[in-house]
Design an enzyme around this catalytic site. Structure first.
Site, mmCIF file in Angstrom:
data_model
loop_
_atom_site.group_PDB
_atom_site.id
_atom_site.type_symbol
_atom_site.label_atom_id
_atom_site.label_comp_id
_atom_site.label_asym_id
_atom_site.label_seq_id
_atom_site.Cartn_x
_atom_site.Cartn_y
_atom_site.Cartn_z
ATOM 1 N N SER A 153 -4.636 -9.630 11.680
ATOM 2 C CA SER A 153 -3.121 -9.607 11.015
ATOM 3 C C SER A 153 -2.094 -9.449 12.306
ATOM 4 O O SER A 153 -2.450 -8.954 13.421
ATOM 5 C CB SER A 153 -3.212 -8.397 10.137
ATOM 6 O OG SER A 153 -1.730 -8.032 9.868
ATOM 7 N N TYR A 172 -5.296 0.713 10.236
ATOM 8 C CA TYR A 172 -5.114 -0.957 9.939
ATOM 9 C C TYR A 172 -5.067 -1.717 11.437
ATOM 10 O O TYR A 172 -5.613 -2.445 11.382
ATOM 11 C CB TYR A 172 -4.045 -0.753 8.898
ATOM 12 C CG TYR A 172 -3.989 -2.401 8.581
ATOM 13 C CD1 TYR A 172 -4.857 -2.754 7.741
ATOM 14 C CD2 TYR A 172 -2.949 -3.278 8.837
ATOM 15 C CE1 TYR A 172 -4.892 -4.085 7.373
ATOM 16 C CE2 TYR A 172 -2.919 -4.431 8.491
ATOM 17 C CZ TYR A 172 -3.775 -4.901 7.713
ATOM 18 O OH TYR A 172 -4.028 -6.427 7.388
ATOM 19 N N LYS A 230 -7.327 -4.267 13.141
ATOM 20 C CA LYS A 230 -7.166 -5.781 13.350
ATOM 21 C C LYS A 230 -7.131 -6.112 14.850
ATOM 22 O O LYS A 230 -7.645 -7.293 15.267
ATOM 23 C CB LYS A 230 -5.651 -5.998 12.884
ATOM 24 C CG LYS A 230 -5.573 -5.786 11.133
ATOM 25 C CD LYS A 230 -6.814 -6.411 10.534
ATOM 26 C CE LYS A 230 -7.003 -5.900 9.095
ATOM 27 N NZ LYS A 230 -8.109 -6.424 8.512
#
Length: 77
Positions: free
Chosen positions: A19, A32, A36
């Site tokens: 991402s 998060y 990633k």
């Protein structure tokens, strides 16, 4: 690293998707964004390892983008 004998005539590619949060994380996205970024780092190392075997590895940073469908319905004339 696990090594398998190639199947005659078979080819493939490994694709990892992360991402844009790996480079541009937002407030509240620490875990998060870190996960990633980990995928990005893992992909780089594994791509170098597998290059010796001729196995291609691709990486994509999916993210938000503008699209006409996101603007909603067009007015009826």
């Amino acid at each position: 690293m696990l090594t398998l004998d190639p199947v005659e005539g078979e080819r493939g590619v490994i694709v990892n998707t992360a991402s844009v949060a790996a480079q541009d994380g937002q407030i509240g996205q620490a875990a998060y964004a870190a996960s990633k970024a980990g995928i990005t780092g893992l992909t780089l190392v594994v791509a170098r390892d597998l290059a010796q075997e001729g196995i291609p590895l691709q990486h994509d940073h999916a993210g938000a983008f503008r699209h006409a469908a996101a603007a909603g319905p067009r007015p009826i004339m």
